[in-house]
Design a protein around this motif. Structure first.
Motif, PDB file in Angstrom:
ATOM      1  N   LYS A 101       0.827  -1.230   0.082  1.00 12.96           N
ATOM      2  CA  LYS A 101      -0.149   0.048   0.173  1.00 12.96           C
ATOM      3  C   LYS A 101       0.856   1.255   0.002  1.00 12.96           C
ATOM      4  O   LYS A 101       0.557   2.197  -0.760  1.00 12.96           O
ATOM      5  CB  LYS A 101      -0.763  -0.118   1.066  1.00 12.96           C
ATOM      6  N   GLU A 102       1.952   1.317   0.803  1.00 12.59           N
ATOM      7  CA  GLU A 102       2.766   2.371   0.742  1.00 12.59           C
ATOM      8  C   GLU A 102       3.339   2.635  -0.531  1.00 12.59           C
ATOM      9  O   GLU A 102       3.694   3.824  -0.728  1.00 12.59           O
ATOM     10  CB  GLU A 102       4.007   2.139   1.738  1.00 12.59           C
ATOM     11  N   ILE A 103       3.731   1.613  -1.230  1.00  9.39           N
ATOM     12  CA  ILE A 103       4.416   1.810  -2.631  1.00  9.39           C
ATOM     13  C   ILE A 103       3.315   2.402  -3.635  1.00  9.39           C
ATOM     14  O   ILE A 103       3.715   3.507  -4.205  1.00  9.39           O
ATOM     15  CB  ILE A 103       5.000   0.582  -3.332  1.00  9.39           C
ATOM     16  N   ALA A 104       2.173   1.976  -3.385  1.00  6.21           N
ATOM     17  CA  ALA A 104       1.125   2.452  -4.327  1.00  6.21           C
ATOM     18  C   ALA A 104       0.853   3.968  -3.885  1.00  6.21           C
ATOM     19  O   ALA A 104       0.801   5.013  -4.711  1.00  6.21           O
ATOM     20  CB  ALA A 104      -0.183   1.901  -4.204  1.00  6.21           C
ATOM     21  N   GLU A 105       0.957   4.310  -2.426  1.00  6.94           N
ATOM     22  CA  GLU A 105       0.725   5.608  -2.199  1.00  6.94           C
ATOM     23  C   GLU A 105       1.875   6.722  -2.670  1.00  6.94           C
ATOM     24  O   GLU A 105       1.629   7.613  -3.155  1.00  6.94           O
ATOM     25  CB  GLU A 105       0.781   5.673  -0.605  1.00  6.94           C
ATOM     26  N   PHE A 136       3.818   6.230  -5.145  1.00  4.25           N
ATOM     27  CA  PHE A 136       3.808   6.185  -6.616  1.00  4.25           C
ATOM     28  C   PHE A 136       2.545   7.573  -6.982  1.00  4.25           C
ATOM     29  O   PHE A 136       3.067   8.152  -7.773  1.00  4.25           O
ATOM     30  CB  PHE A 136       3.453   4.845  -6.986  1.00  4.25           C
ATOM     31  N   LEU A 181      -1.058   0.169 -10.905  1.00  7.70           N
ATOM     32  CA  LEU A 181       0.025  -0.261  -9.984  1.00  7.70           C
ATOM     33  C   LEU A 181      -0.494  -1.001  -9.002  1.00  7.70           C
ATOM     34  O   LEU A 181       0.233  -2.017  -8.562  1.00  7.70           O
ATOM     35  CB  LEU A 181       0.715   1.032  -9.741  1.00  7.70           C
ATOM     36  N   LEU A 239       0.939  -4.687  -8.101  1.00  7.57           N
ATOM     37  CA  LEU A 239       1.584  -4.976  -6.870  1.00  7.57           C
ATOM     38  C   LEU A 239       1.024  -6.190  -6.062  1.00  7.57           C
ATOM     39  O   LEU A 239       1.636  -7.176  -5.611  1.00  7.57           O
ATOM     40  CB  LEU A 239       1.722  -3.817  -5.861  1.00  7.57           C
ATOM     41  N   PHE A 241       8.283   4.292 -11.358  1.00 12.32           N
ATOM     42  CA  PHE A 241       8.181   5.232 -10.131  1.00 12.32           C
ATOM     43  C   PHE A 241       8.990   6.614 -10.811  1.00 12.32           C
ATOM     44  O   PHE A 241       8.822   7.687 -10.597  1.00 12.32           O
ATOM     45  CB  PHE A 241       8.617   4.836  -9.006  1.00 12.32           C
ATOM     46  N   SER A 266       7.096   8.298 -13.229  1.00 13.39           N
ATOM     47  CA  SER A 266       6.015   9.296 -12.971  1.00 13.39           C
ATOM     48  C   SER A 266       6.381  10.735 -12.465  1.00 13.39           C
ATOM     49  O   SER A 266       5.524  11.401 -12.501  1.00 13.39           O
ATOM     50  CB  SER A 266       5.317   8.418 -11.696  1.00 13.39           C
ATOM     51  N   ILE A 285      10.315   4.638   3.173  1.00 13.30           N
ATOM     52  CA  ILE A 285       9.146   5.357   2.843  1.00 13.30           C
ATOM     53  C   ILE A 285       9.066   6.745   3.506  1.00 13.30           C
ATOM     54  O   ILE A 285       8.384   7.591   2.806  1.00 13.30           O
ATOM     55  CB  ILE A 285       7.850   4.333   2.782  1.00 13.30           C
ATOM     56  N   ARG A 316       8.418  10.120   1.606  1.00  9.03           N
ATOM     57  CA  ARG A 316       7.353  11.149   1.734  1.00  9.03           C
ATOM     58  C   ARG A 316       7.981  12.502   2.138  1.00  9.03           C
ATOM     59  O   ARG A 316       7.535  13.445   1.865  1.00  9.03           O
ATOM     60  CB  ARG A 316       6.709  10.765   2.863  1.00  9.03           C
TER      61      ARG A 316
END
Lengths: 89, 89, 89, 89
Positions: A77-81, A83, B52, B56, B83, B86, C31, C35
């Motif tokens: 989920k973090e990676i999707a966020e 991104f 994405l 994942l 990534f 993007s 992460i 951020r």
């Protein structure tokens, strides 16, 4: 060590940013300042990408191969966020 | 099915884009056109993020839990690449 | 004075960046670092926008109201260029 | 005519987008779809930049050389706004 590399890149960016602040203090031409800020952003994007790559090849592999489903979901989920956010900055 | 959702979103964007082309044909105000193009880009970013996320939670988990190290590396490299890209679009 | 405002904002960003370097030095979670870098980029975008706005309301008005056609073209071309670049960083 | 050029570019993008929808319908690989969407976004950015350039060289010159201060401010504000937004999409 990978961290050393990241720190070195980020300190270079910090130096670049200080240079741009000096430009503003010395009343440099606005467009030149904007271009330098854009160069800093491009450099930050590169650092982010390197950090994500590292993260994928360490924490993400560990989490996905692990037995904790919640942890696996959290990590993906973090990676999707990040991104999604990367398109906005 | 997730694909149906993606297709529906993309067809909405296609309709939006056709509307913007019509605006240009009818000599709409430039800034309004640019704003609509930016709205389309924001919608495309969202679709990308959803795709994405799906990726994942399916291919990436399969590859990382699989025994093929090459495949694992390939899959993670691709994520790092999209990534990085993007940030540029 | 507008410059003071820009300098203050950029010094805040510099402090933020130093904080992020410290995070990396202390092995913060990847992460979280990404951020924070994205937050820095968002702040840089805002500074750029403010500088461009200032520029439009000073140099650009002067150039366009002036009699030098070359200068006028140069000034407008620059804006188109930084706009194009802003989509890439 | 500049508009014709813009319309042609946008119709090409529309064709590209339809191709990507077809890819999703045929269950293409997620990452390939994301890359195509990113290519579309890059193309949209280019169209936006061309439209802004046109706008600067027509409406903006007219407004700034005109006697209506309010109109001048409006036109410049719009440019600052699309510039700020362009960093977010």
């Amino acid at each position: 060590m990978e961290n050393d590399n990241t720190i070195r890149r980020m300190k270079t960016i910090e130096g670049h940013l200080r240079g741009v602040i000096r430009m503003v203090e010395e009343d440099a031409y606005c467009i030149d300042v904007i271009r330098q800020i854009q160069a800093i952003e491009a450099a930050l994007n590169k650092v982010s990408s390197r950090i994500l790559e590292e993260h994928l090849n360490s924490c993400v592999i560990t989490a996905i191969q692990g037995s904790d489903k919640k942890e696996r979901e959290r990590v993906l989920k973090e990676i999707a966020e990040v991104f999604e956010m990367s398109a906005k900055v």
